[in-house]
Design an enzyme around this catalytic site. Structure first.
Site, PDB file in Angstrom:
ATOM      1  N   SER A 131      -0.709   6.810  -3.347  1.00 24.24           N
ATOM      2  CA  SER A 131      -1.684   5.716  -3.303  1.00 24.24           C
ATOM      3  C   SER A 131      -1.220   4.603  -4.237  1.00 24.24           C
ATOM      4  CB  SER A 131      -3.050   6.231  -3.782  1.00 24.24           C
ATOM      5  OG  SER A 131      -3.797   5.158  -4.335  1.00 24.24           O
ATOM      6  N   HIS A 134      -0.098   5.115   0.910  1.00 20.70           N
ATOM      7  CA  HIS A 134      -1.565   5.214   1.050  1.00 20.70           C
ATOM      8  C   HIS A 134      -2.153   3.942   0.452  1.00 20.70           C
ATOM      9  CE1 HIS A 134      -5.421   7.534   1.068  1.00 20.70           C
ATOM     10  NE2 HIS A 134      -5.672   6.821   0.010  1.00 20.70           N
ATOM     11  N   ASP A 183      -5.314   1.726  -0.388  1.00 19.70           N
ATOM     12  CA  ASP A 183      -6.770   1.828  -0.587  1.00 19.70           C
ATOM     13  C   ASP A 183      -7.436   0.467  -0.404  1.00 19.70           C
ATOM     14  OD1 ASP A 183      -5.906   4.176  -3.006  1.00 19.70           O
ATOM     15  OD2 ASP A 183      -7.179   4.615  -1.272  1.00 19.70           O
ATOM     16  N   MET A 201     -10.892  -1.590  -0.334  1.00 21.13           N
ATOM     17  CA  MET A 201     -12.256  -1.438  -0.841  1.00 21.13           C
ATOM     18  C   MET A 201     -12.999  -2.768  -0.699  1.00 21.13           C
ATOM     19  SD  MET A 201     -11.451   0.724  -4.292  1.00 21.13           S
ATOM     20  CE  MET A 201     -10.382   2.165  -4.237  1.00 21.13           C
ATOM     21  N   HIS A 226      -6.548   3.505   3.927  1.00 17.28           N
ATOM     22  CA  HIS A 226      -7.764   4.275   3.616  1.00 17.28           C
ATOM     23  C   HIS A 226      -8.881   3.253   3.443  1.00 17.28           C
ATOM     24  CE1 HIS A 226     -10.004   6.889   0.405  1.00 17.28           C
ATOM     25  NE2 HIS A 226     -10.687   6.748   1.523  1.00 17.28           N
ATOM     26  N   MET A 284     -12.235   2.096   2.552  1.00 18.41           N
ATOM     27  CA  MET A 284     -13.483   2.410   1.856  1.00 18.41           C
ATOM     28  C   MET A 284     -14.373   1.176   2.001  1.00 18.41           C
ATOM     29  SD  MET A 284     -11.729   4.329  -1.367  1.00 18.41           S
ATOM     30  CE  MET A 284     -10.123   3.649  -0.973  1.00 18.41           C
ATOM     31  N   MET A 307     -11.710  13.810  -0.052  1.00 23.01           N
ATOM     32  CA  MET A 307     -11.761  13.075  -1.319  1.00 23.01           C
ATOM     33  C   MET A 307     -12.046  14.054  -2.446  1.00 23.01           C
ATOM     34  SD  MET A 307     -11.000  10.042  -0.626  1.00 23.01           S
ATOM     35  CE  MET A 307     -11.264   9.385  -2.277  1.00 23.01           C
ATOM     36  N   ASP A 345      -7.046  13.432  -1.671  1.00 20.36           N
ATOM     37  CA  ASP A 345      -6.923  12.114  -2.300  1.00 20.36           C
ATOM     38  C   ASP A 345      -7.842  11.998  -3.516  1.00 20.36           C
ATOM     39  OD1 ASP A 345      -7.778   8.756  -1.171  1.00 20.36           O
ATOM     40  OD2 ASP A 345      -6.319   9.440  -2.647  1.00 20.36           O
TER      41      ASP A 345
HETATM   42  C1  DX5 Z   1      -9.810   6.423  -4.859  1.00 22.35           C
HETATM   43  C2  DX5 Z   1      -8.637   6.263  -3.895  1.00 22.35           C
HETATM   44  C3  DX5 Z   1      -7.496   7.169  -4.242  1.00 22.35           C
HETATM   45  C4  DX5 Z   1      -6.998   6.960  -5.675  1.00 22.35           C
HETATM   46  C5  DX5 Z   1      -5.909   7.928  -6.023  1.00 22.35           C
HETATM   47  O1  DX5 Z   1     -10.942   5.797  -4.310  1.00 22.35           O
HETATM   48  O2  DX5 Z   1      -9.008   6.554  -2.578  1.00 22.35           O
HETATM   49  O3  DX5 Z   1      -6.441   6.950  -3.306  1.00 22.35           O
HETATM   50  O4  DX5 Z   1      -6.519   5.672  -5.819  1.00 22.35           O
HETATM   51  O5  DX5 Z   1      -5.517   7.625  -7.354  1.00 22.35           O
HETATM   52  P1  DX5 Z   1      -5.475   8.797  -8.456  1.00 22.35           P
HETATM   53  O6  DX5 Z   1      -4.403   9.752  -7.981  1.00 22.35           O
HETATM   54  O7  DX5 Z   1      -5.109   8.101  -9.721  1.00 22.35           O
HETATM   55  O8  DX5 Z   1      -6.825   9.429  -8.477  1.00 22.35           O
HETATM   56 ZN    ZN Z   2      -7.401   6.644  -1.134  1.00 22.66          ZN
END
Ligand code: DX5
Ligand code: ZN
Length: 231
Positions: free
Chosen positions: A21, A46, A48, A50, A79, A81, A150, A188
């Protein structure tokens, strides 16, 4: 990007996918970050996404994905969110996402979203938060490529792995073998070498480490260590 199983002679080595990620990486040089992951033979990136609504944080959208898409071939796993992801599937697919993972909790019609991801030619995935049971999504797993478990509450990197996620991973693994499904189980959040090993023992087939890679100070070295988990 498919989960590949290598069968050599009598022993079967099942390769665990490492899809880091980039949430904790240097956003000022995302292109270089992605190229470095490609050089380290990561199985994917990956990403993220948001929206500040589904999670209390805002990161990036399709424009950033298409910017970093240029010049690399490594698979992108978006991903999402975001609330009501159905509004943006086409944009994320056209931006270059090979796989689009949406949250079961973020839409009223997960089946429709999965269909639209497939229609765009991307691989569909469902993500479930720590408080969401595997049972809530078991009826959909036959239509997805990846189930993302998650192991933190989504929104930020660097959080602690939630141990009870291991039971959910094992439940998904048992469901897979009992029903002959072939969705991949990804994990994740809070993934480091120890929690990653525990997750693999519980049945995880894809790990998405973030801070354990990008705060390690040596990405190639961190990737090598994660790769060993799958041996
Ligand atoms: C959290 C993300 C993850 C996160 C993983 O909402 O979906 O992908 O960034 O990072 P670490 O490994 O630092 O938890
Ligand atoms: Zn993620």
């Amino acid at each position: 990007m498919t989960l590949t199983r290598y069968i050599e002679g009598r022993c079967r080595t099942w390769r665990i996918l490492i899809v880091p990620s980039i949430l904790d990486s240097d956003f000022g040089s995302l292109g270089e970050v992605v190229r470095e992951l490609e050089r380290c033979k990561a199985d994917g990136v990956h990403i993220d996404v948001m929206d500040g609504m589904f999670v209390p944080n805002i990161t990036m959208g399709p424009a950033v994905i298409s910017a970093v898409r240029k010049g690399t071939h490594i698979p992108f796993e978006a991903h999402l969110m975001i609330e009501n992801p159905e509004r943006y599937i086409k944009q994320f697919s056209e931006a270059g996402s090979d796989r689009i993972i949406v949250h079961y909790e973020a839409t009223a019609d997960i089946k429709k979203v999965i269909r639209s991801i497939r229609m765009c030619g991307a691989e569909p995935g469902i993500a479930i938060n720590p408080e969401t049971s595997f049972k809530s999504v078991s009826r959909y797993v036959d239509s997805i490529h990846t189930l993302l478990v998650m192991s933190v509450h989504p929104g930020f990197g660097g959080q602690k792995f939630i141990d009870r996620s291991l039971r959910k991973i094992a439940e998904a693994r048992d469901f897979k073998s009992m029903n002959g499904c072939d969705f991949a189980i990804a994990v994740d959040g809070g993934i480091d070498l120890k929690t990653g090993k525990d997750a693999v023992s519980a049945g995880a087939e894809e790990l998405c480490p973030g801070s354990a890679v990008f705060r390690s100070g040596n990405i190639p070295n961190a990737m090598k260590k994660f790769r060993m988990l799958g041996k």
